[in-house]
Design an enzyme around this catalytic site. Structure first.
Site, short mmCIF file in Angstrom:
data_model
loop_
_atom_site.label_atom_id
_atom_site.label_comp_id
_atom_site.label_asym_id
_atom_site.label_seq_id
_atom_site.Cartn_x
_atom_site.Cartn_y
_atom_site.Cartn_z
N TYR A 116 32.37 45.41 45.39
CA TYR A 116 31.58 46.63 45.18
C TYR A 116 30.56 46.84 46.30
CZ TYR A 116 33.42 46.79 40.41
OH TYR A 116 34.24 46.87 39.32
N SER A 136 29.57 55.27 57.13
CA SER A 136 30.91 55.68 56.66
C SER A 136 31.41 56.93 57.36
CB SER A 136 30.90 55.88 55.14
OG SER A 136 30.50 54.71 54.47
N CYS A 156 48.70 37.31 44.54
CA CYS A 156 47.66 36.28 44.39
C CYS A 156 47.34 36.07 42.90
CB CYS A 156 46.43 36.65 45.21
SG CYS A 156 45.30 35.25 45.47
N GLU A 161 49.89 42.25 51.92
CA GLU A 161 49.32 43.52 52.38
C GLU A 161 48.63 43.41 53.74
OE1 GLU A 161 46.01 41.84 49.58
OE2 GLU A 161 48.19 41.70 49.85
N GLU A 181 33.11 47.66 67.78
CA GLU A 181 32.43 48.59 66.88
C GLU A 181 31.15 47.95 66.38
OE1 GLU A 181 32.80 50.51 62.40
OE2 GLU A 181 34.54 49.49 63.26
N HIS A 231 48.94 37.05 50.37
CA HIS A 231 48.54 38.47 50.45
C HIS A 231 49.41 39.19 51.49
CE1 HIS A 231 44.82 38.55 47.98
NE2 HIS A 231 44.80 37.25 48.27
#
Length: 535
Positions: free
Chosen positions: A54, A14, A381, A509, A141, A507
């Site tokens: 999660y 991260s 959705c 977004e 990556e 969706h």
């Protein structure tokens, strides 16, 4: 010849490798290069489609229906390109492909091994990304952290590529952490030194080191990192924590990251024109308004589960000179008695996608509260399905109306399984996925937002509005403003007697950009800004 850049990470996960890779992609694109980008994930899942949010965060869907890592969302938003199924590769996909070849006899009876069979398959995926897009530069990556056992085949594959195609065609960028030790009041370079040592032990000498840090690092510290890691001091790039992600490309450009890449790879690059990007960053830093949007979801503890939704809300806010604050509301905690308190100070309510029954009743209560109190509402959705169920229950009086997914025995299955899904047994990769057309009805908020008759949006669902209830809902003021071109599938619903109450099965977004907000998000935020001004 196509050039290949590999971005690795060390010390901790991260670190923001994805943002660094996306930022570099943007810088090279603005220098006139054709760029594509991909993410290699070392986990054994074939894709993240069946993984818990999660565990993994958002599942980002591409035009061609690939369920991918959330970093692809960063790539698309930063570079403003549409990626595809070749842009996300996992250990599961690689081993699956190799085993299929082995079963077909493609290896002619040879012993199948990690080297060369797995590594060759990995290299093929890198080369394929360039061939499919005809890109000048492919940025890859590598997920995980150097030192992880899962990453070893990936690192070996990219190590081999320098010998395969020449050092001037391959570049390695390593992202590390220089932590600040509060008790000592010092930044420490030792973790970076050890991470690079680990990478070099695998045969990879980084050309550039991008250092993640809480605060500026001194020139002496850069010199020290360069000395111990055997690179030029100019190739030590500082990436300080930023309040605004979109300022990072400018920060990296100021330190010459893109020039280092162009020089090493002998790319004929024009001077970058970052005017539009600079204008964006200036606008973001000087927003004059603030609005609050309540996001009612089941995964609110891990905000990465909704990262594209949040970014899309922010993009839309920029168009109205508004800073969009998110009020995170756990749908499981919502009741009729506390919904007013939970959404206090809210200028709009959004219910994003999700699966399963947990928190569904709380979302239904939120949709009802927004409808009855004329609060701008946007459902995505599952959010569209929730809005339909709420209306059927509380306006049509169909007590017990529900989705067949949540309650298979409901007397009124307002939401039902898509016909083509009825015989599907596997969960992975079997949803209705990817880009599909949507025909809009004139004189609706959806048509007003898009200003077009047919639009294309990305989908990820298995259930759909049940057409047996369409006429009954329409007769009671429910508007079906968008459908599939054949009229069979409901894509967008809205209410007439409401300032802005719109929900869609797709969706939206996934197609928003910082300089080009998605139309439905833009109009939702526009309505929310108007609601805030009228208070």
């Amino acid at each position: 010849m196509t050039k290949y850049i590999f971005v690795t990470g060390g010390v901790v996960s991260s670190l923001g490798k994805g943002i660094v890779a996306a930022s570099l992609g943007r810088l090279l694109k603005n220098r006139g290069m054709s760029v594509t980008i991909q993410k290699f994930d070392p986990y054994i899942n074939v894709d993240p489609g069946t993984m818990s949010p999660y565990q993994h965060g958002e599942v980002f869907v591409t035009d061609d229906g690939a369920e991918t890592d959330l970093d692809l969302g960063h790539y698309e938003r930063f570079i403003d390109i549409n990626l595809n199924r070749f842009s996300n590769v996992t250990t599961g996909k690689i081993y699956s492909a190799v085993l299929k070849k082995e079963r077909r006899g493609d290896y002619l009876g040879g012993t199948v091994q990690v080297i060369p069979h797995i590594t060759n398959e990995l290299k093929d995926r890198v080369y394929r990304a360039g061939k499919e897009t005809n890109a000048d530069v492919v940025i890859t990556e590598i997920g995980g952290t150097v030192g992880d056992i899962e990453s070893l085949p990936f690192l070996e594959a990219i190590r081999q590529m320098k010998s395969d195609i020449g050092h001037e065609n391959v570049m390695y960028i390593h992202c590390t952490l220089v932590p600040y030790i509060k008790a000592a009041g010092e930044l420490k370079t030792k973790p970076t030194q050890h991470s690079v040592k680990e990478l070099r032990s695998l045969g990879i000498q980084p050309n550039i080191i991008v250092v993640r840090t809480e605060m500026p690092i001194s020139q002496d510290m850069k010199d020290k990192i360069a000395l111990f890691c055997d690179i030029d001091t100019k190739a030590v790039i500082e990436c300080e924590d930023a309040d605004n992600l979109y300022s990072i490309p400018l920060n990296l450009q100021e330190q010459g990251l893109d020039k280092l890449v162009c020089d090493h790879m002998k790319l004929e690059c024009k001077d970058p024109d970052m005017t539009e990007w600079k204008d964006l960053v200036t606008k973001v830093k000087n927003l004059s308004k603030t609005i609050t949007i309540s996001l009612v979801g089941k995964y609110v503890e891990l905000q990465d589960a909704y990262i594209s939704v949040v970014e899309s809300l922010r993009h839309a806010g920029y168009a109205f000179d508004a800073d969009v604050k998110i009020k995170w509301i756990n749908a499981e905690e919502v009741t009729e008695s506390n919904i007013q308190e939970l959404t206090g100070g809210t200028d709009g309510i959004i219910v994003p996608g999700g699966f399963g029954d947990r928190g569904v009743e709380g979302k239904i209560i939120a949709a009802k509260y927004a409808r009855e109190n004329k609060i701008p509402f946007f459902g995505i959705c599952l959010g569209m399905q929730i809005a339909s169920i709420e209306y059927a229950r509380n306006v049509l009086g169909l007590e017990g109306a529900h989705s067949a997914e949540i309650d298979p025995s409901t007397p009124y299955p307002i939401i039902d399984l898509l016909p083509e899904q009825k015989d599907v047994e596997d969960l992975g990769g079997t949803l209705r996925l990817g880009l599909y057309p949507c025909k809009l009805q004139e004189d609706t908020k959806a048509f007003e937002a898009y200003a077009d008759e047919v639009v294309y949006e990305r989908h990820r669902h298995r259930y759909e509005f049940n057409n047996e209830y369409r006429q009954q809902m329409e007769e009671n003021g429910f508007v079906f403003s968008g459908t599939s071109p054949d009229g069979r599938l409901v894509e967008i619903i809205e209410l007439k007697d409401h300032p802005w109450y719109v929900a869609c099965q797709f969706h939206p977004e996934f197609k928003s950009r910082p300089t080009r907000p998605q139309p439905l998000f833009k109009d939702f935020i526009g309505a929310s800004v108007q609601a805030a001004e009228q208070k």
